[in-house]
Scaffold this motif. Structure first.
Motif, PDB file in Angstrom:
ATOM      1  N   GLU A   1      -0.335   5.138  -0.868  1.00 59.90           N
ATOM      2  CA  GLU A   1      -1.170   5.712  -1.361  1.00 59.90           C
ATOM      3  C   GLU A   1      -1.392   7.027  -0.395  1.00 59.90           C
ATOM      4  O   GLU A   1      -2.338   7.309   0.241  1.00 59.90           O
ATOM      5  CB  GLU A   1      -2.741   5.271  -1.593  1.00 59.90           C
ATOM      6  CG  GLU A   1      -2.765   3.996  -2.588  1.00 59.90           C
ATOM      7  CD  GLU A   1      -4.053   3.472  -2.801  1.00 59.90           C
ATOM      8  OE1 GLU A   1      -5.008   3.938  -2.258  1.00 59.90           O
ATOM      9  OE2 GLU A   1      -4.093   2.373  -3.509  1.00 59.90           O
TER      10      GLU A   1
ATOM     11  N   LYS B   1       1.804   2.972   3.532  1.00 61.37           N
ATOM     12  CA  LYS B   1       1.096   4.355   3.237  1.00 61.37           C
ATOM     13  C   LYS B   1      -0.049   4.725   2.952  1.00 61.37           C
ATOM     14  O   LYS B   1      -0.570   4.248   1.832  1.00 61.37           O
ATOM     15  CB  LYS B   1       2.237   5.202   2.783  1.00 61.37           C
ATOM     16  CG  LYS B   1       3.717   5.122   3.331  1.00 61.37           C
ATOM     17  CD  LYS B   1       4.719   6.063   2.698  1.00 61.37           C
ATOM     18  CE  LYS B   1       6.092   5.886   2.893  1.00 61.37           C
ATOM     19  NZ  LYS B   1       7.073   6.538   2.063  1.00 61.37           N
ATOM     20  N   TRP B   2      -1.000   5.417   3.580  1.00 62.56           N
ATOM     21  CA  TRP B   2      -2.140   5.838   3.405  1.00 62.56           C
ATOM     22  C   TRP B   2      -2.760   7.020   3.601  1.00 62.56           C
ATOM     23  O   TRP B   2      -2.028   7.699   4.433  1.00 62.56           O
ATOM     24  CB  TRP B   2      -3.266   4.670   3.466  1.00 62.56           C
ATOM     25  CG  TRP B   2      -3.629   4.623   4.993  1.00 62.56           C
ATOM     26  CD1 TRP B   2      -4.670   5.298   5.775  1.00 62.56           C
ATOM     27  CD2 TRP B   2      -2.756   4.095   6.016  1.00 62.56           C
ATOM     28  NE1 TRP B   2      -4.396   5.018   6.981  1.00 62.56           N
ATOM     29  CE2 TRP B   2      -3.406   4.052   7.204  1.00 62.56           C
ATOM     30  CE3 TRP B   2      -1.502   3.397   6.102  1.00 62.56           C
ATOM     31  CZ2 TRP B   2      -2.991   3.690   8.533  1.00 62.56           C
ATOM     32  CZ3 TRP B   2      -1.154   2.936   7.407  1.00 62.56           C
ATOM     33  CH2 TRP B   2      -1.936   3.154   8.356  1.00 62.56           C
TER      34      TRP B   2
ATOM     35  N   LEU C   1       0.809  -1.249   0.057  1.00 63.32           N
ATOM     36  CA  LEU C   1       0.037  -0.036   0.084  1.00 63.32           C
ATOM     37  C   LEU C   1       0.831   1.299  -0.041  1.00 63.32           C
ATOM     38  O   LEU C   1       1.737   1.365   0.883  1.00 63.32           O
ATOM     39  CB  LEU C   1      -0.941   0.017   1.126  1.00 63.32           C
ATOM     40  CG  LEU C   1      -1.815   1.212   1.377  1.00 63.32           C
ATOM     41  CD1 LEU C   1      -2.701   1.398   0.031  1.00 63.32           C
ATOM     42  CD2 LEU C   1      -2.562   0.907   2.701  1.00 63.32           C
TER      43      LEU C   1
ATOM     44  N   TYR D   1      -0.859  11.982   5.472  1.00 62.83           N
ATOM     45  CA  TYR D   1      -0.778  10.450   5.567  1.00 62.83           C
ATOM     46  C   TYR D   1      -0.639   9.832   6.808  1.00 62.83           C
ATOM     47  O   TYR D   1      -0.123  10.269   7.755  1.00 62.83           O
ATOM     48  CB  TYR D   1       0.310  10.198   4.366  1.00 62.83           C
ATOM     49  CG  TYR D   1       1.609  10.915   4.664  1.00 62.83           C
ATOM     50  CD1 TYR D   1       2.497   9.759   5.363  1.00 62.83           C
ATOM     51  CD2 TYR D   1       1.924  11.992   4.536  1.00 62.83           C
ATOM     52  CE1 TYR D   1       3.737  10.219   5.650  1.00 62.83           C
ATOM     53  CE2 TYR D   1       3.329  12.386   4.778  1.00 62.83           C
ATOM     54  CZ  TYR D   1       4.295  11.483   5.308  1.00 62.83           C
ATOM     55  OH  TYR D   1       5.454  11.866   5.653  1.00 62.83           O
TER      56      TYR D   1
ATOM     57  N   LEU E   1      -9.721   3.784   2.982  1.00 63.78           N
ATOM     58  CA  LEU E   1      -9.132   2.186   2.877  1.00 63.78           C
ATOM     59  C   LEU E   1     -10.131   1.220   2.664  1.00 63.78           C
ATOM     60  O   LEU E   1     -11.253   1.219   3.220  1.00 63.78           O
ATOM     61  CB  LEU E   1      -8.209   1.732   4.032  1.00 63.78           C
ATOM     62  CG  LEU E   1      -7.001   2.399   4.425  1.00 63.78           C
ATOM     63  CD1 LEU E   1      -6.316   2.137   5.493  1.00 63.78           C
ATOM     64  CD2 LEU E   1      -6.047   2.162   3.340  1.00 63.78           C
TER      65      LEU E   1
END
Length: 144
Positions: free
Chosen positions: A96, A116-117, A94, A101, A122
């Motif tokens: 994004e 990382k999101w 992941l 973040y 999600l």
């Protein structure tokens, strides 16, 4: 009187010149497994980063240096590490990040995995639940 003052001064200098032999935590040099997690971005771009070792030590990175916050029980540390694998986070990919973040990066058994999101919601709620657990570890240790 001057002898006493001189003796106190010399003792103080001797005490101050002693250096600790304990080495600070260094992610690049440690043999311990650890998980890095935190947040970044936003208006200031500041990153809050924590390191949680397999032995239960929790550190924070305040930009220039890594400082020990405290230590959890071995049971809690084992549960956190067990959950990481049980939830399958070690198998996810992941990357994004958004303006603000969140991240979890594991260094386990010689493998590095980064999540990382923040850009989009999600699909897998386990990631946010696990992140909340990590942040609760910080609160628990920081309030000791």
């Amino acid at each position: 009187m001057h002898d006493k003052t001189f003796l106190i001064f010399v003792t103080f200098l001797a005490f101050m010149s002693c250096k600790s032999t304990e080495k600070p935590f260094s992610p690049e040099n440690t043999k311990s497994e650890f998980i890095i997690f935190g947040t970044g971005g936003g208006f200031t771009g500041q990153v809050s980063k924590y390191y949680f070792t397999k032995e239960g030590f929790l550190y924070t990175n305040s930009g220039e240096e890594i400082k020990l916050i405290g230590k959890s029980s071995k049971t809690l540390a084992n549960q956190v590490y067990s959950n990481y694998s049980t939830l399958g986070l070690d198998k996810l990919v992941l990357n994004e990040p958004g303006n603000k973040y969140f991240f979890i990066e594991s260094h386990i058994k010689g493998n590095v995995n980064s999540l990382k999101w923040g850009k989009d919601p999600l699909e897998n709620p386990d990631i946010e639940i696990y992140f909340a657990i990590l942040m609760n570890v910080v609160k628990k240790i920081d309030n000791k």
